[in-house]
Write a protein that holds these residues in place. Structure first.
Motif, PDB file in Angstrom:
ATOM      1  N   VAL A  64      22.284  44.914  37.075  1.00 47.11           N
ATOM      2  CA  VAL A  64      22.838  45.440  35.882  1.00 47.11           C
ATOM      3  C   VAL A  64      22.854  44.085  34.955  1.00 47.11           C
ATOM      4  O   VAL A  64      22.438  44.269  33.637  1.00 47.11           O
ATOM      5  N   MET A  65      23.009  43.024  35.310  1.00 49.58           N
ATOM      6  CA  MET A  65      23.061  41.826  34.267  1.00 49.58           C
ATOM      7  C   MET A  65      21.770  41.535  33.787  1.00 49.58           C
ATOM      8  O   MET A  65      21.585  40.990  32.887  1.00 49.58           O
ATOM      9  N   ARG A  85      19.199  43.715  33.755  1.00 44.34           N
ATOM     10  CA  ARG A  85      18.636  44.833  32.741  1.00 44.34           C
ATOM     11  C   ARG A  85      19.480  44.766  31.493  1.00 44.34           C
ATOM     12  O   ARG A  85      19.013  45.167  30.571  1.00 44.34           O
ATOM     13  N   SER A  86      20.704  44.267  31.305  1.00 39.07           N
ATOM     14  CA  SER A  86      21.584  44.568  30.250  1.00 39.07           C
ATOM     15  C   SER A  86      21.072  43.231  29.202  1.00 39.07           C
ATOM     16  O   SER A  86      21.633  43.156  28.124  1.00 39.07           O
ATOM     17  N   GLY A  87      20.507  42.219  29.915  1.00 41.68           N
ATOM     18  CA  GLY A  87      20.228  41.087  29.248  1.00 41.68           C
ATOM     19  C   GLY A  87      21.275  39.982  29.090  1.00 41.68           C
ATOM     20  O   GLY A  87      21.055  38.920  28.415  1.00 41.68           O
ATOM     21  N   SER A  88      22.204  40.264  29.838  1.00 41.15           N
ATOM     22  CA  SER A  88      23.470  38.935  29.830  1.00 41.15           C
ATOM     23  C   SER A  88      22.851  38.007  30.741  1.00 41.15           C
ATOM     24  O   SER A  88      23.475  36.776  30.573  1.00 41.15           O
ATOM     25  N   LYS A  94      19.261  36.130  32.153  1.00 41.04           N
ATOM     26  CA  LYS A  94      17.807  36.271  32.444  1.00 41.04           C
ATOM     27  C   LYS A  94      17.421  36.027  33.753  1.00 41.04           C
ATOM     28  O   LYS A  94      17.949  35.664  34.591  1.00 41.04           O
TER      29      LYS A  94
END
Length: 64
Positions: free
Chosen positions: A17-18, A20-23, A25
């Motif tokens: 999730v992190m 995919r959300s871009g938070s 890399k």
């Protein structure tokens, strides 16, 4: 064993999730995963395992 497998699955989901959300890399995510992999083979692994087991025991004793 079931608890550690559940934690691994939960952490994998959080990591995906992190990413995919871009938070986070993919590069730092791979470094963090490798760090955990190599940390598991050190002398600290039993202490970390006992800590996680005590946390899960404490959570399971909480009654709502």
């Amino acid at each position: 064993m079931a608890i550690s497998l559940s934690v691994v699955v939960l952490l994998a989901i959080v990591l995906v999730v992190m990413i995919r959300s871009g938070s986070i890399k993919p590069g730092p995510a791979i470094v963090a995963a490798l760090f955990g992999f190599f940390l598991a083979s050190t002398d600290m692994a039993p202490s970390i395992n006992r800590f996680m087991n005590s946390i899960s025991d404490m959570i399971s004793q909480i009654s709502f």
